[in-house]
Design a protein around this motif. Structure first.
Motif, PDB file in Angstrom:
ATOM      1  N   PHE A  26       0.855  -1.186   0.000  1.00  0.00           N
ATOM      2  CA  PHE A  26       0.000   0.000   0.000  1.00  0.00           C
ATOM      3  C   PHE A  26       0.895   1.240   0.000  1.00  0.00           C
ATOM      4  O   PHE A  26       2.129   1.134   0.081  1.00  0.00           O
ATOM      5  N   GLU A  27       0.277   2.414  -0.105  1.00  0.00           N
ATOM      6  CA  GLU A  27       1.013   3.669  -0.060  1.00  0.00           C
ATOM      7  C   GLU A  27       0.710   4.398   1.238  1.00  0.00           C
ATOM      8  O   GLU A  27      -0.436   4.436   1.682  1.00  0.00           O
ATOM      9  N   ARG A  28       1.756   4.983   1.836  1.00  0.00           N
ATOM     10  CA  ARG A  28       1.595   5.734   3.067  1.00  0.00           C
ATOM     11  C   ARG A  28       1.168   7.167   2.774  1.00  0.00           C
ATOM     12  O   ARG A  28       1.361   7.680   1.669  1.00  0.00           O
ATOM     13  N   GLU A  29       0.570   7.818   3.785  1.00  0.00           N
ATOM     14  CA  GLU A  29       0.138   9.196   3.623  1.00  0.00           C
ATOM     15  C   GLU A  29       1.333  10.126   3.488  1.00  0.00           C
ATOM     16  O   GLU A  29       1.292  11.110   2.740  1.00  0.00           O
ATOM     17  N   GLU A  30       2.405   9.819   4.223  1.00  0.00           N
ATOM     18  CA  GLU A  30       3.598  10.666   4.205  1.00  0.00           C
ATOM     19  C   GLU A  30       4.783   9.856   3.707  1.00  0.00           C
ATOM     20  O   GLU A  30       5.019   8.723   4.159  1.00  0.00           O
ATOM     21  N   ALA A  31       5.541  10.411   2.778  1.00  0.00           N
ATOM     22  CA  ALA A  31       6.674   9.690   2.208  1.00  0.00           C
ATOM     23  C   ALA A  31       7.847   9.667   3.177  1.00  0.00           C
ATOM     24  O   ALA A  31       8.133  10.654   3.851  1.00  0.00           O
ATOM     25  N   PHE A  32       8.532   8.524   3.244  1.00  0.00           N
ATOM     26  CA  PHE A  32       9.794   8.450   3.969  1.00  0.00           C
ATOM     27  C   PHE A  32      10.894   8.815   2.978  1.00  0.00           C
ATOM     28  O   PHE A  32      10.949   8.257   1.879  1.00  0.00           O
ATOM     29  N   PRO A  33      11.797   9.724   3.342  1.00  0.00           N
ATOM     30  CA  PRO A  33      12.787  10.216   2.369  1.00  0.00           C
ATOM     31  C   PRO A  33      13.947   9.258   2.138  1.00  0.00           C
ATOM     32  O   PRO A  33      15.122   9.613   2.299  1.00  0.00           O
ATOM     33  N   GLY A  34      13.629   8.038   1.760  1.00  0.00           N
ATOM     34  CA  GLY A  34      14.688   7.054   1.538  1.00  0.00           C
ATOM     35  C   GLY A  34      14.132   5.651   1.705  1.00  0.00           C
ATOM     36  O   GLY A  34      12.971   5.380   1.393  1.00  0.00           O
ATOM     37  N   LEU A  35      14.969   4.750   2.242  1.00  0.00           N
ATOM     38  CA  LEU A  35      14.596   3.349   2.426  1.00  0.00           C
ATOM     39  C   LEU A  35      14.756   2.972   3.895  1.00  0.00           C
ATOM     40  O   LEU A  35      15.809   3.215   4.495  1.00  0.00           O
ATOM     41  N   LEU A  36      13.725   2.386   4.466  1.00  0.00           N
ATOM     42  CA  LEU A  36      13.766   1.919   5.854  1.00  0.00           C
ATOM     43  C   LEU A  36      13.261   0.483   5.890  1.00  0.00           C
ATOM     44  O   LEU A  36      12.159   0.190   5.428  1.00  0.00           O
ATOM     45  N   LEU A  37      14.081  -0.416   6.418  1.00  0.00           N
ATOM     46  CA  LEU A  37      13.734  -1.823   6.531  1.00  0.00           C
ATOM     47  C   LEU A  37      13.607  -2.194   8.004  1.00  0.00           C
ATOM     48  O   LEU A  37      14.414  -1.759   8.837  1.00  0.00           O
ATOM     49  N   ALA A  38      12.612  -2.981   8.334  1.00  0.00           N
ATOM     50  CA  ALA A  38      12.395  -3.402   9.711  1.00  0.00           C
ATOM     51  C   ALA A  38      12.001  -4.870   9.717  1.00  0.00           C
ATOM     52  O   ALA A  38      11.311  -5.351   8.813  1.00  0.00           O
ATOM     53  N   ALA A  39      12.460  -5.593  10.743  1.00  0.00           N
ATOM     54  CA  ALA A  39      12.142  -7.018  10.844  1.00  0.00           C
ATOM     55  C   ALA A  39      12.065  -7.421  12.300  1.00  0.00           C
ATOM     56  O   ALA A  39      12.691  -6.826  13.165  1.00  0.00           O
ATOM     57  N   ARG A  40      11.282  -8.466  12.535  1.00  0.00           N
ATOM     58  CA  ARG A  40      11.142  -8.991  13.887  1.00  0.00           C
ATOM     59  C   ARG A  40      11.094 -10.506  13.850  1.00  0.00           C
ATOM     60  O   ARG A  40      10.420 -11.096  13.021  1.00  0.00           O
ATOM     61  N   LYS A  41      11.817 -11.123  14.781  1.00  0.00           N
ATOM     62  CA  LYS A  41      11.759 -12.563  14.933  1.00  0.00           C
ATOM     63  C   LYS A  41      10.374 -12.973  15.436  1.00  0.00           C
ATOM     64  O   LYS A  41       9.737 -12.239  16.190  1.00  0.00           O
ATOM     65  N   PRO A  42       9.900 -14.169  15.049  1.00  0.00           N
ATOM     66  CA  PRO A  42       8.581 -14.598  15.514  1.00  0.00           C
ATOM     67  C   PRO A  42       8.542 -14.898  16.998  1.00  0.00           C
ATOM     68  O   PRO A  42       7.486 -14.880  17.607  1.00  0.00           O
ATOM     69  N   ASN A  43       9.689 -15.199  17.597  1.00  0.00           N
ATOM     70  CA  ASN A  43       9.740 -15.517  19.018  1.00  0.00           C
ATOM     71  C   ASN A  43      10.761 -14.623  19.683  1.00  0.00           C
ATOM     72  O   ASN A  43      11.962 -14.778  19.504  1.00  0.00           O
ATOM     73  N   ALA A  44      10.294 -13.650  20.472  1.00  0.00           N
ATOM     74  CA  ALA A  44      11.201 -12.671  21.074  1.00  0.00           C
ATOM     75  C   ALA A  44      12.059 -13.275  22.164  1.00  0.00           C
ATOM     76  O   ALA A  44      13.000 -12.633  22.643  1.00  0.00           O
ATOM     77  N   VAL A  45      11.768 -14.516  22.581  1.00  0.00           N
ATOM     78  CA  VAL A  45      12.596 -15.156  23.602  1.00  0.00           C
ATOM     79  C   VAL A  45      14.006 -15.375  23.068  1.00  0.00           C
ATOM     80  O   VAL A  45      14.994 -15.268  23.797  1.00  0.00           O
ATOM     81  N   HIS A  46      14.112 -15.671  21.775  1.00  0.00           N
ATOM     82  CA  HIS A  46      15.416 -15.884  21.152  1.00  0.00           C
ATOM     83  C   HIS A  46      16.057 -14.542  20.828  1.00  0.00           C
ATOM     84  O   HIS A  46      15.402 -13.636  20.316  1.00  0.00           O
ATOM     85  N   ARG A  47      17.316 -14.425  21.097  1.00  0.00           N
ATOM     86  CA  ARG A  47      18.036 -13.193  20.780  1.00  0.00           C
ATOM     87  C   ARG A  47      18.051 -12.996  19.271  1.00  0.00           C
ATOM     88  O   ARG A  47      18.165 -13.934  18.498  1.00  0.00           O
TER      89      ARG A  47
END
Length: 314
Positions: free
Chosen positions: A178-199
């Motif tokens: 989808f498209e966001r209302e406000e543009a991010f001025p570049g590239l931002l990647l984010a990720a999360r492990k499915p189980n936060a117990v593991h480092r």
């Protein structure tokens, strides 16, 4: 994140009546299709097995040993084609059901469109080596439409690199764009492990040169990774609700790493799942609305809720 009001997003009464009618029509026709499928399997695939057994016997007893492996290999490959041919009418029957039902299932979405096997238009603009490596892609069902001002496309997709024995699946699941209302001025990647117990294992995004950004919260930084080419602009987002969106997705889909990419106004939610997002039971099993249809609606509602959250981050 607030609890999603799933009941408010369920199809309205008229749509539910159409949906139940489609399910009833499918279940009424299912018996005949199942009977026909069994006959085809017995006659077509059973006949092939008899032929394959006879051919294998001749190959082993009458042909030179160095050719036997080739003959058996060809019979094995041919068996796969014959099996798919025998099941083709039943598969077409189920696909016809999807074609009729899914626009009704997702009747709460405006301008809803459904296709199967098409390459989504957004794929060419999705970050590649920094986000998820790919040299080829395969696609299943795809839904597009608008909801509460949000235009989106959801695609069942498998991404991979290489071929043959060197083929590696880099992602398999649902991509929500989808498209966001406000543009991010570049590239931002984010990720999360499915189980936060593991480092959290660093360098999840491979050997990218993008800068690592932290939220300042040790617990969040232990289970999340944020990388960007614009650290100053990314920091407020990382310290805001972006981690909450990842947590929300990971709490529902636990199969693998959940990822989000912001590229200018474009946003990509990658939700890995081992199941078919639009899964229906085999043709020899009747469809039950609460067991087979309602979960599809709920999954899309959860993705829409997450998208609305990420859409307004600024």
């Amino acid at each position: 994140m607030d609890k999603v009001d799933e009941a408010a997003l369920m199809p309205k009464e008229a749509a539910l009546e159409d949906l139940h009618a489609a399910v009833a029509s499918y279940n009424a026709s299912r018996g005949g299709v199942t009977h026909h499928m069994y006959i085809r399997v017995v006659l077509i695939f059973g006949g092939f097995l008899v032929f394959a057994g006879f051919a294998s016997y001749l190959a082993i007893t009458e042909i030179e040993s160095d050719v036997v492996g080739i003959v058996l290999g060809l019979l094995f490959v041919a068996g796969g084609f014959v099996w798919r041919f025998a099941l083709a009418p039943a598969k077409a029957f189920q696909q016809n059901l999807r074609d009729r039902m899914l626009p009704i299932v997702f009747g709460f979405v405006d301008e809803v469109q459904y296709v199967h096997g098409a390459t989504p238009h957004f794929l060419s603009g999705m970050p590649d080596k920094d986000f998820v490596r790919r040299s080829r892609s395969e696609h299943g069902d795809m839904i597009a439409g608008k909801h509460d001002g949000l235009a989106f496309t959801l695609s069942e997709t498998e991404l991979s690199t290489g071929s043959g024995k060197s083929r590696e699946t880099t992602f398999k699941g649902v991509i929500f764009h989808f498209e966001r209302e406000e543009a991010f001025p570049g590239l931002l990647l984010a990720a999360r492990k499915p189980n936060a117990v593991h480092r959290f294992m660093r360098n999840l995004f491979g050997g990218t040169a993008l800068a690592l950004v932290t939220s300042g919260n040790p617990e969040v930084d232990a289970s999340h990774e944020f990388r960007t080419d614009r650290p100053e602009a990314a920091t407020p987002l990382v310290q805001g609700t972006l981690a909450k969106a990842l947590d929300y997705l990971a709490s529902e889909w636990r199969d693998d790493v959940v990822r989000i990419a912001l590229n200018q106004r474009q946003c990509y939610l990658l939700v890995p799942t081992k199941k078919d997002f639009f899964e229906l039971p085999s043709v020899d099993t009747p469809i039950d609305f609460d067991r087979h249809i309602r979960p599809m609606i709920r999954d899309l509602v959860l993705l829409l809720a997450t998208a609305q959250l990420v859409r307004k981050i600024g």
